[in-house]
Scaffold this motif. Structure first.
Motif, mmCIF file in Angstrom:
data_model
loop_
_atom_site.group_PDB
_atom_site.id
_atom_site.type_symbol
_atom_site.label_atom_id
_atom_site.label_comp_id
_atom_site.label_asym_id
_atom_site.label_seq_id
_atom_site.Cartn_x
_atom_site.Cartn_y
_atom_site.Cartn_z
ATOM 1 N N ARG A 40 10.413 -15.018 3.284
ATOM 2 C CA ARG A 40 9.322 -14.292 2.066
ATOM 3 C C ARG A 40 9.897 -13.310 1.425
ATOM 4 N NH1 ARG A 40 4.218 -13.933 4.237
ATOM 5 N NH2 ARG A 40 3.712 -13.272 2.051
ATOM 6 N N PHE A 41 9.773 -13.327 -0.074
ATOM 7 C CA PHE A 41 10.309 -12.435 -0.972
ATOM 8 C C PHE A 41 9.125 -11.959 -2.005
ATOM 9 C CE2 PHE A 41 14.075 -15.036 -0.359
ATOM 10 C CZ PHE A 41 15.014 -14.116 0.022
ATOM 11 N N TYR A 42 9.112 -10.800 -2.418
ATOM 12 C CA TYR A 42 8.053 -10.352 -3.409
ATOM 13 C C TYR A 42 8.119 -11.258 -4.659
ATOM 14 C CZ TYR A 42 7.974 -5.688 -0.919
ATOM 15 O OH TYR A 42 7.834 -4.626 -0.145
ATOM 16 N N SER A 43 6.816 -11.393 -4.976
ATOM 17 C CA SER A 43 6.871 -12.071 -6.101
ATOM 18 C C SER A 43 7.694 -11.360 -7.559
ATOM 19 C CB SER A 43 5.570 -12.340 -7.098
ATOM 20 O OG SER A 43 4.949 -11.267 -7.322
ATOM 21 N N PRO A 44 8.569 -11.890 -8.403
ATOM 22 C CA PRO A 44 9.112 -11.100 -9.530
ATOM 23 C C PRO A 44 8.255 -10.230 -10.216
ATOM 24 C CG PRO A 44 9.785 -13.403 -9.759
ATOM 25 C CD PRO A 44 8.667 -13.296 -8.316
ATOM 26 N N GLN A 45 6.871 -10.635 -10.361
ATOM 27 C CA GLN A 45 6.138 -9.758 -11.073
ATOM 28 C C GLN A 45 5.744 -8.409 -10.479
ATOM 29 O OE1 GLN A 45 5.196 -13.183 -10.517
ATOM 30 N NE2 GLN A 45 6.182 -13.610 -12.595
ATOM 31 N N VAL A 46 5.634 -8.583 -9.150
ATOM 32 C CA VAL A 46 5.426 -7.374 -8.368
ATOM 33 C C VAL A 46 6.629 -6.545 -8.593
ATOM 34 C CG1 VAL A 46 5.234 -6.307 -5.872
ATOM 35 C CG2 VAL A 46 3.811 -8.245 -6.803
ATOM 36 N N LEU A 70 0.931 -0.966 0.055
ATOM 37 C CA LEU A 70 -0.099 0.051 0.060
ATOM 38 C C LEU A 70 0.990 1.303 0.087
ATOM 39 C CD1 LEU A 70 -2.766 0.926 0.058
ATOM 40 C CD2 LEU A 70 -2.834 0.902 2.270
ATOM 41 N N SER A 71 2.027 1.246 0.606
ATOM 42 C CA SER A 71 2.965 2.245 0.660
ATOM 43 C C SER A 71 3.543 2.457 -0.951
ATOM 44 C CB SER A 71 3.941 2.095 1.639
ATOM 45 O OG SER A 71 5.111 3.103 1.494
ATOM 46 N N ALA A 72 3.799 1.540 -1.420
ATOM 47 C CA ALA A 72 4.313 1.555 -2.879
ATOM 48 C C ALA A 72 3.290 2.019 -3.811
ATOM 49 C CB ALA A 72 4.782 0.207 -3.291
ATOM 50 N N LYS A 98 9.085 -1.645 -10.402
ATOM 51 C CA LYS A 98 10.303 -1.088 -10.945
ATOM 52 C C LYS A 98 10.192 -0.207 -12.077
ATOM 53 C CE LYS A 98 15.087 -2.770 -12.063
ATOM 54 N NZ LYS A 98 15.952 -3.887 -12.311
ATOM 55 N N TYR A 99 9.412 -0.688 -13.122
ATOM 56 C CA TYR A 99 9.280 -0.078 -14.263
ATOM 57 C C TYR A 99 8.540 1.305 -14.194
ATOM 58 C CZ TYR A 99 7.139 0.388 -19.027
ATOM 59 O OH TYR A 99 6.596 0.993 -20.162
ATOM 60 N N ARG A 100 7.799 1.538 -12.981
ATOM 61 C CA ARG A 100 7.278 2.719 -12.752
ATOM 62 C C ARG A 100 8.148 3.504 -11.758
ATOM 63 N NH1 ARG A 100 4.076 -0.832 -14.608
ATOM 64 N NH2 ARG A 100 2.491 -0.508 -15.943
ATOM 65 N N GLY A 101 9.226 2.788 -11.589
ATOM 66 C CA GLY A 101 10.213 3.775 -10.818
ATOM 67 C C GLY A 101 10.126 3.895 -9.269
ATOM 68 N N VAL A 102 9.287 2.807 -8.741
ATOM 69 C CA VAL A 102 9.034 2.736 -7.442
ATOM 70 C C VAL A 102 9.624 1.623 -6.740
ATOM 71 C CG1 VAL A 102 7.249 2.266 -5.329
ATOM 72 C CG2 VAL A 102 6.678 3.694 -7.602
ATOM 73 N N GLU A 103 10.627 2.111 -5.573
ATOM 74 C CA GLU A 103 11.651 1.277 -5.133
ATOM 75 C C GLU A 103 10.717 0.318 -3.991
ATOM 76 O OE1 GLU A 103 15.909 0.984 -2.947
ATOM 77 O OE2 GLU A 103 15.145 2.919 -3.721
ATOM 78 N N LEU A 104 11.008 -0.811 -3.864
ATOM 79 C CA LEU A 104 10.379 -1.672 -2.725
ATOM 80 C C LEU A 104 11.340 -2.151 -1.744
ATOM 81 C CD1 LEU A 104 8.350 -4.047 -4.887
ATOM 82 C CD2 LEU A 104 7.542 -2.074 -3.650
ATOM 83 N N ASN A 105 11.017 -2.083 -0.348
ATOM 84 C CA ASN A 105 11.639 -2.821 0.488
ATOM 85 C C ASN A 105 11.598 -4.073 1.046
ATOM 86 O OD1 ASN A 105 13.045 -2.857 3.011
ATOM 87 N ND2 ASN A 105 12.926 -0.773 3.606
ATOM 88 N N LYS A 125 2.836 5.830 -3.598
ATOM 89 C CA LYS A 125 3.944 6.509 -4.113
ATOM 90 C C LYS A 125 3.985 6.488 -5.569
ATOM 91 C CE LYS A 125 7.557 5.388 -0.895
ATOM 92 N NZ LYS A 125 6.910 4.801 0.204
ATOM 93 N N LEU A 126 3.314 5.251 -5.910
ATOM 94 C CA LEU A 126 3.019 5.150 -7.483
ATOM 95 C C LEU A 126 2.101 6.104 -7.954
ATOM 96 C CD1 LEU A 126 3.113 3.141 -10.268
ATOM 97 C CD2 LEU A 126 0.976 2.137 -9.227
ATOM 98 N N TYR A 127 1.147 6.673 -7.148
ATOM 99 C CA TYR A 127 -0.004 7.548 -7.571
ATOM 100 C C TYR A 127 0.363 8.961 -6.986
ATOM 101 C CZ TYR A 127 -2.941 3.915 -9.876
ATOM 102 O OH TYR A 127 -3.438 2.931 -10.547
#
Length: 416
Positions: free
Chosen positions: A352-358, A227-229, A363-370, A232-234
């Protein structure tokens, strides 16, 4: 001239406070205050049982819960044709239809994450004079796996178009076939994006979040959440309200008995206990893991099955369960429930890791995930389902070296 800074009060406030700090209790007091001031509010929680608890605390004549069996006699309805059906002289509403009807009547509402995420892009119009209280974060996007052939068929049939930002538009309003009707509904009700050749990404309509008069989010380690990401996306601003919890962490650390021994050797590799790691295990390795976990519970922690709980990925539950804990499965995303508070020993058999698709989508939209903060948050929430929520000692077996270190660093106030 005085050099004064302008203070901007954002309408989204994140109450980022540790579990057990009383976030929900304080929210209940605020809602009681709203009743006195005439402020309308919607409370959203993961579980139906929690909506019932809120109703008991606020008063059932002051806050209401949507019901899929609700019958409406006036037939003055909000929504579209799939939200209700007619039977004789009255109308049955879906939960979403009943929710929208209660909003149109100005009622205070307690509902679930599942219903909230079913809202559609045009529903925002009815929400602009409400306060939203979101107990725990929602997942604002969903990855849908489509076959390459199906996507080719939709393209060749001119059913969809994809713009330069990979946003998907369904082109035929009169399309009614079952094959891709779900895609049509997704595109009509929210933003949908094409990803990596095989996937569609459903994104919760941002108009919903933008419409509320005020939003309060009750959670912990918010910056690691989807939800934080999404915010940031929007480019949605929010204020985080935090309190120093170092003393609380020290208290938790004193109550935790984290296993350190040779049974952890299986989890030394960074990817050990991840989804990909599980997918390459053989049946003999699963039996070894089950036997090891059983020994930890019975010989090290010395607790009987009634007091043992464990987590793994849902697809591997039947392969991982073993003697002394087979009925203790607790799903990974358990939050805001005390159903498992009797568990005195718990085994967290995941990494736990994010799925590669997420990752690729943001990443494509310039949002960095922690990724580490998210994994830590998910693990802490799961651990908090056990007896430690009652301030009682808890045994923990976390064979993944990465996950164990994340927890220990957090307990020592050293998380990144």
């Amino acid at each position: 001239m005085n050099n004064l800074k302008t203070i901007i009060m954002r309408k989204i406030k994140v109450m980022d406070e540790i579990m057990g700090s009383g976030k929900t209790t304080k929210a209940i007091e605020r809602m009681k205050g709203y009743l006195l001031s005439g402020t309308k509010f919607i409370y959203v929680t993961p579980y139906i049982k929690e909506t019932e608890r809120i109703q008991e605390a606020i008063g059932r004549k002051s806050i209401f819960t949507p019901d899929s069996n609700h019958c409406d006699f006036s037939q003055e309805l909000i929504g579209n044709e799939k939200d209700f059906y007619f039977e004789n002289s009255y109308t049955h509403l879906t939960k979403r239809g009943h929710f929208l009807k209660m909003v149109s009547e100005g009622k205070n509402i307690a509902t679930t994450h599942a219903l909230f995420t079913s809202l559609e892009v045009n529903d925002y119009k009815a929400l602009n004079d409400y306060v939203l209280i979101l107990d725990e974060v929602i997942d604002p996007l969903e990855i849908v796996n489509f076959g390459k052939q199906d996507i080719a068929i939709m393209n060749e049939s001119n059913l969809i178009s994809v713009d330069n930002k990979n946003k998907v538009t369904f082109l035929k309003d009169d399309y009614s076939d079952k094959a891709f009707r779900g895609v049509k509904e997704m595109c009509r009700n929210s933003d949908v994006y094409f990803l990596d050749g095989y996937f569609f990404v459903w994104v919760f309509p941002v108009e919903i979040f933008k419409s509320f008069k005020e939003i309060q989010i009750l959670t912990y380690l918010f910056e690691g959440s989807f939800l934080s990401a999404y915010f940031k996306l929007y480019d949605i601003d929010y204020d985080i309200v935090k309190k120093d919890d170092s003393d609380i962490r020290k208290g938790i650390k004193n109550l935790l008995n984290i296993y350190e021994g040779s049974a952890n050797n299986i989890g030394k590799h960074k990817s050990a206990f991840s989804v990909s790691w599980y997918s390459s295990r053989k049946s003999t390795q699963f039996r070894t893991l089950s036997k090891t976990t059983s020994n930890i519970f019975t010989r090290v922690f010395k607790t009987i099955s009634e007091f043992n709980g464990y987590a793994t990925f849902k697809n591997y539950e039947s392969k991982v369960k073993g003697g002394g804990y087979s009925k203790g499965f607790i799903v990974l995303n358990s939050r805001a429930t005390n159903e498992f508070s009797s568990k005195r020993s718990m085994a967290y058999l995941v990494n736990r890791f994010y799925s590669p698709q997420v990752v690729n989508f943001f990443k494509y939209r310039g949002v960095e995930l922690n990724q580490d903060l998210w994994a830590l948050s998910e693990m802490i929430q799961w651990i908090w389902r056990g007896c430690i929520r009652n301030n009682e000692p808890l045994n923990l077996y976390i064979p993944s070296k990465r996950m164990r270190k994340l927890l220990i660093d957090w307990l020592n106030n050293e998380e990144k």
